[in-house]
Design a protein around this motif. Structure first.
Motif, PDB file in Angstrom:
ATOM      1  N   GLY A 103       0.816  -1.214   0.000  1.00  0.00           N
ATOM      2  CA  GLY A 103       0.000   0.000   0.000  1.00  0.00           C
ATOM      3  C   GLY A 103       0.847   1.259   0.000  1.00  0.00           C
ATOM      4  N   ILE A 104       0.402   2.238  -0.733  1.00  0.00           N
ATOM      5  CA  ILE A 104       1.072   3.540  -0.755  1.00  0.00           C
ATOM      6  C   ILE A 104       0.070   4.581  -0.284  1.00  0.00           C
ATOM      7  CG2 ILE A 104       2.189   5.296  -2.183  1.00  0.00           C
ATOM      8  CD1 ILE A 104       3.157   3.052  -3.995  1.00  0.00           C
ATOM      9  N   TYR A 105       0.472   5.333   0.715  1.00  0.00           N
ATOM     10  CA  TYR A 105      -0.380   6.394   1.246  1.00  0.00           C
ATOM     11  C   TYR A 105       0.035   7.731   0.649  1.00  0.00           C
ATOM     12  CZ  TYR A 105      -2.066   3.316   4.999  1.00  0.00           C
ATOM     13  OH  TYR A 105      -2.647   2.308   5.723  1.00  0.00           O
ATOM     14  N   THR A 106      -0.913   8.611   0.578  1.00  0.00           N
ATOM     15  CA  THR A 106      -0.658   9.995   0.180  1.00  0.00           C
ATOM     16  C   THR A 106      -1.081  10.869   1.337  1.00  0.00           C
ATOM     17  OG1 THR A 106      -1.181   9.440  -2.111  1.00  0.00           O
ATOM     18  CG2 THR A 106      -1.182  11.767  -1.528  1.00  0.00           C
ATOM     19  N   ASP A 107      -0.218  11.779   1.725  1.00  0.00           N
ATOM     20  CA  ASP A 107      -0.525  12.649   2.848  1.00  0.00           C
ATOM     21  C   ASP A 107      -0.163  14.085   2.494  1.00  0.00           C
ATOM     22  OD1 ASP A 107      -1.498  13.248   5.331  1.00  0.00           O
ATOM     23  OD2 ASP A 107       0.078  12.231   6.450  1.00  0.00           O
ATOM     24  N   VAL A 108      -0.804  15.007   3.151  1.00  0.00           N
ATOM     25  CA  VAL A 108      -0.538  16.430   2.940  1.00  0.00           C
ATOM     26  C   VAL A 108       0.791  16.770   3.613  1.00  0.00           C
ATOM     27  CG1 VAL A 108      -1.413  18.762   3.287  1.00  0.00           C
ATOM     28  CG2 VAL A 108      -3.013  16.896   2.888  1.00  0.00           C
ATOM     29  N   SER A 109       1.669  17.436   2.884  1.00  0.00           N
ATOM     30  CA  SER A 109       2.961  17.866   3.438  1.00  0.00           C
ATOM     31  C   SER A 109       2.748  19.106   4.303  1.00  0.00           C
ATOM     32  CB  SER A 109       3.934  18.188   2.307  1.00  0.00           C
ATOM     33  OG  SER A 109       3.483  19.343   1.608  1.00  0.00           O
ATOM     34  N   ASP A 110       3.788  19.536   4.976  1.00  0.00           N
ATOM     35  CA  ASP A 110       3.697  20.763   5.775  1.00  0.00           C
ATOM     36  C   ASP A 110       3.343  21.953   4.881  1.00  0.00           C
ATOM     37  OD1 ASP A 110       4.284  19.363   8.089  1.00  0.00           O
ATOM     38  OD2 ASP A 110       6.419  19.892   8.075  1.00  0.00           O
ATOM     39  N   ALA A 111       3.933  22.005   3.690  1.00  0.00           N
ATOM     40  CA  ALA A 111       3.617  23.093   2.756  1.00  0.00           C
ATOM     41  C   ALA A 111       2.158  23.014   2.317  1.00  0.00           C
ATOM     42  CB  ALA A 111       4.540  23.037   1.543  1.00  0.00           C
ATOM     43  N   GLY A 112       1.677  21.792   2.095  1.00  0.00           N
ATOM     44  CA  GLY A 112       0.276  21.603   1.719  1.00  0.00           C
ATOM     45  C   GLY A 112      -0.672  22.014   2.836  1.00  0.00           C
ATOM     46  N   ARG A 113      -0.295  21.694   4.075  1.00  0.00           N
ATOM     47  CA  ARG A 113      -1.132  22.104   5.221  1.00  0.00           C
ATOM     48  C   ARG A 113      -1.187  23.628   5.333  1.00  0.00           C
ATOM     49  NH1 ARG A 113      -2.676  17.696   7.445  1.00  0.00           N
ATOM     50  NH2 ARG A 113      -1.272  15.971   7.716  1.00  0.00           N
ATOM     51  N   ALA A 114      -0.065  24.266   5.070  1.00  0.00           N
ATOM     52  CA  ALA A 114      -0.033  25.734   5.124  1.00  0.00           C
ATOM     53  C   ALA A 114      -0.964  26.327   4.059  1.00  0.00           C
ATOM     54  CB  ALA A 114       1.391  26.241   4.942  1.00  0.00           C
ATOM     55  N   VAL A 115      -0.924  25.769   2.862  1.00  0.00           N
ATOM     56  CA  VAL A 115      -1.818  26.234   1.796  1.00  0.00           C
ATOM     57  C   VAL A 115      -3.273  25.981   2.194  1.00  0.00           C
ATOM     58  CG1 VAL A 115      -2.579  25.800  -0.586  1.00  0.00           C
ATOM     59  CG2 VAL A 115      -0.143  26.034  -0.068  1.00  0.00           C
ATOM     60  N   LEU A 116      -3.551  24.806   2.727  1.00  0.00           N
ATOM     61  CA  LEU A 116      -4.911  24.450   3.121  1.00  0.00           C
ATOM     62  C   LEU A 116      -5.428  25.379   4.207  1.00  0.00           C
ATOM     63  CD1 LEU A 116      -7.276  22.495   2.762  1.00  0.00           C
ATOM     64  CD2 LEU A 116      -6.128  20.941   4.368  1.00  0.00           C
ATOM     65  N   VAL A 117      -4.624  25.650   5.217  1.00  0.00           N
ATOM     66  CA  VAL A 117      -5.033  26.552   6.303  1.00  0.00           C
ATOM     67  C   VAL A 117      -5.290  27.956   5.765  1.00  0.00           C
ATOM     68  CG1 VAL A 117      -4.176  27.709   8.384  1.00  0.00           C
ATOM     69  CG2 VAL A 117      -3.972  25.234   8.171  1.00  0.00           C
ATOM     70  N   ALA A 118      -4.423  28.419   4.875  1.00  0.00           N
ATOM     71  CA  ALA A 118      -4.592  29.765   4.309  1.00  0.00           C
ATOM     72  C   ALA A 118      -5.801  29.837   3.378  1.00  0.00           C
ATOM     73  CB  ALA A 118      -3.324  30.172   3.562  1.00  0.00           C
ATOM     74  N   ALA A 119      -6.062  28.758   2.642  1.00  0.00           N
ATOM     75  CA  ALA A 119      -7.122  28.773   1.632  1.00  0.00           C
ATOM     76  C   ALA A 119      -8.510  28.500   2.200  1.00  0.00           C
ATOM     77  CB  ALA A 119      -6.812  27.757   0.533  1.00  0.00           C
ATOM     78  N   ARG A 120      -8.599  27.844   3.344  1.00  0.00           N
ATOM     79  CA  ARG A 120      -9.915  27.490   3.884  1.00  0.00           C
ATOM     80  C   ARG A 120     -10.818  28.720   4.096  1.00  0.00           C
ATOM     81  NH1 ARG A 120     -11.329  22.709   5.161  1.00  0.00           N
ATOM     82  NH2 ARG A 120      -9.273  21.947   5.714  1.00  0.00           N
ATOM     83  N   PRO A 121     -10.328  29.798   4.705  1.00  0.00           N
ATOM     84  CA  PRO A 121     -11.204  30.978   4.846  1.00  0.00           C
ATOM     85  C   PRO A 121     -11.614  31.577   3.498  1.00  0.00           C
ATOM     86  CG  PRO A 121      -9.315  31.158   6.316  1.00  0.00           C
ATOM     87  CD  PRO A 121      -9.069  29.976   5.422  1.00  0.00           C
ATOM     88  N   THR A 122     -10.728  31.530   2.518  1.00  0.00           N
ATOM     89  CA  THR A 122     -11.065  32.019   1.175  1.00  0.00           C
ATOM     90  C   THR A 122     -12.170  31.163   0.577  1.00  0.00           C
ATOM     91  OG1 THR A 122      -8.795  32.777   0.854  1.00  0.00           O
ATOM     92  CG2 THR A 122     -10.143  32.474  -1.132  1.00  0.00           C
ATOM     93  N   ASN A 123     -12.047  29.857   0.711  1.00  0.00           N
ATOM     94  CA  ASN A 123     -13.064  28.946   0.201  1.00  0.00           C
ATOM     95  C   ASN A 123     -14.409  29.229   0.867  1.00  0.00           C
ATOM     96  OD1 ASN A 123     -13.679  26.309  -1.316  1.00  0.00           O
ATOM     97  ND2 ASN A 123     -14.319  25.831   0.760  1.00  0.00           N
ATOM     98  N   ASP A 124     -14.409  29.341   2.185  1.00  0.00           N
ATOM     99  CA  ASP A 124     -15.654  29.592   2.916  1.00  0.00           C
ATOM    100  C   ASP A 124     -16.282  30.934   2.526  1.00  0.00           C
ATOM    101  OD1 ASP A 124     -15.164  27.177   4.161  1.00  0.00           O
ATOM    102  OD2 ASP A 124     -14.520  28.072   6.068  1.00  0.00           O
ATOM    103  N   ARG A 125     -15.451  31.971   2.414  1.00  0.00           N
ATOM    104  CA  ARG A 125     -15.949  33.293   2.028  1.00  0.00           C
ATOM    105  C   ARG A 125     -16.523  33.271   0.621  1.00  0.00           C
ATOM    106  NH1 ARG A 125     -13.483  36.443  -1.142  1.00  0.00           N
ATOM    107  NH2 ARG A 125     -11.409  35.697  -0.638  1.00  0.00           N
ATOM    108  N   ALA A 126     -15.799  32.613  -0.296  1.00  0.00           N
ATOM    109  CA  ALA A 126     -16.250  32.557  -1.685  1.00  0.00           C
ATOM    110  C   ALA A 126     -17.562  31.780  -1.804  1.00  0.00           C
ATOM    111  CB  ALA A 126     -15.168  31.943  -2.569  1.00  0.00           C
ATOM    112  N   LEU A 127     -17.708  30.711  -1.029  1.00  0.00           N
ATOM    113  CA  LEU A 127     -18.976  29.976  -1.021  1.00  0.00           C
ATOM    114  C   LEU A 127     -20.118  30.880  -0.559  1.00  0.00           C
ATOM    115  CD1 LEU A 127     -17.880  26.553   0.501  1.00  0.00           C
ATOM    116  CD2 LEU A 127     -18.841  26.915  -1.774  1.00  0.00           C
ATOM    117  N   ALA A 128     -19.896  31.591   0.534  1.00  0.00           N
ATOM    118  CA  ALA A 128     -20.934  32.485   1.054  1.00  0.00           C
ATOM    119  C   ALA A 128     -21.268  33.583   0.048  1.00  0.00           C
ATOM    120  CB  ALA A 128     -20.490  33.090   2.385  1.00  0.00           C
ATOM    121  N   GLU A 129     -20.254  34.144  -0.600  1.00  0.00           N
ATOM    122  CA  GLU A 129     -20.489  35.185  -1.605  1.00  0.00           C
ATOM    123  C   GLU A 129     -21.305  34.646  -2.774  1.00  0.00           C
ATOM    124  OE1 GLU A 129     -16.281  37.604  -0.920  1.00  0.00           O
ATOM    125  OE2 GLU A 129     -16.536  36.352  -2.701  1.00  0.00           O
TER     126      GLU A 129
END
Length: 150
Positions: A103-129
């Motif tokens: 089995g091969i797993y795929t996981d979010v890297s530290d850089a990916g987590r940083a992008v995800l944390v930064a992008a989540r509020p943008t995603n939520d705001r854009a959905l609401a808009e």
């Protein structure tokens, strides 16, 4: 009462389906623009990072590629390509399952987590808009209210 008349004209069911597709497309386009503009990622990339970001080390904590594909509503081959592109950008990492070397797993890297944390509020705001933008459309407003939980 059925959704089709005796003469076979397309009636309410098809109209509601078209309205749902229209709402989805409008929301998707708005969120895509905002995520691209602010973070350089697509809606699909955000979705994949989000799903992978919720994995854990317990039983059933990691997704196989086919489960990941189902979660982000892509084919398995498209998901594999998307994972590869995100891995090339350093946002994901693959590693061999410690209990099953096949089995091969795929996981979010530290850089990916940083992008995800930064992008989540943008995603939520854009959905609401996007949902607010359709509030005056008589065909789409009821669907938007359901999504907002009104």
């Amino acid at each position: 009462m059925t959704d089709e008349t005796r003469d076979g004209r397309t009636i309410r069911l098809a109209q509601r389906w078209c309205a749902l597709q229209s709402l989805h497309d409008r929301i998707d386009a708005h969120v895509e623009r905002e995520l691209q503009r602010e973070h350089g990622i697509s809606v699909r990339e955000f979705s994949l990072l989000s799903v992978l970001g919720e994995q854990h080390d317990g039983d059933g904590g990691h997704l196989q590629m086919k489960e990941l594909a189902a979660a982000v509503v892509l084919s398995q081959s498209a998901t594999t390509r998307l994972v590869g592109r995100l891995e090339d950008r350093g946002l994901l990492a693959r590693y061999i399952c410690p209990t099953d070397r096949r089995g091969i797993y795929t996981d979010v890297s530290d850089a990916g987590r940083a992008v995800l944390v930064a992008a989540r509020p943008t995603n939520d705001r854009a959905l609401a808009e996007a949902l607010a933008d359709v509030a005056e459309d008589p065909e789409l407003a009821p669907l938007a209210r359901v999504l907002r939980g009104d």
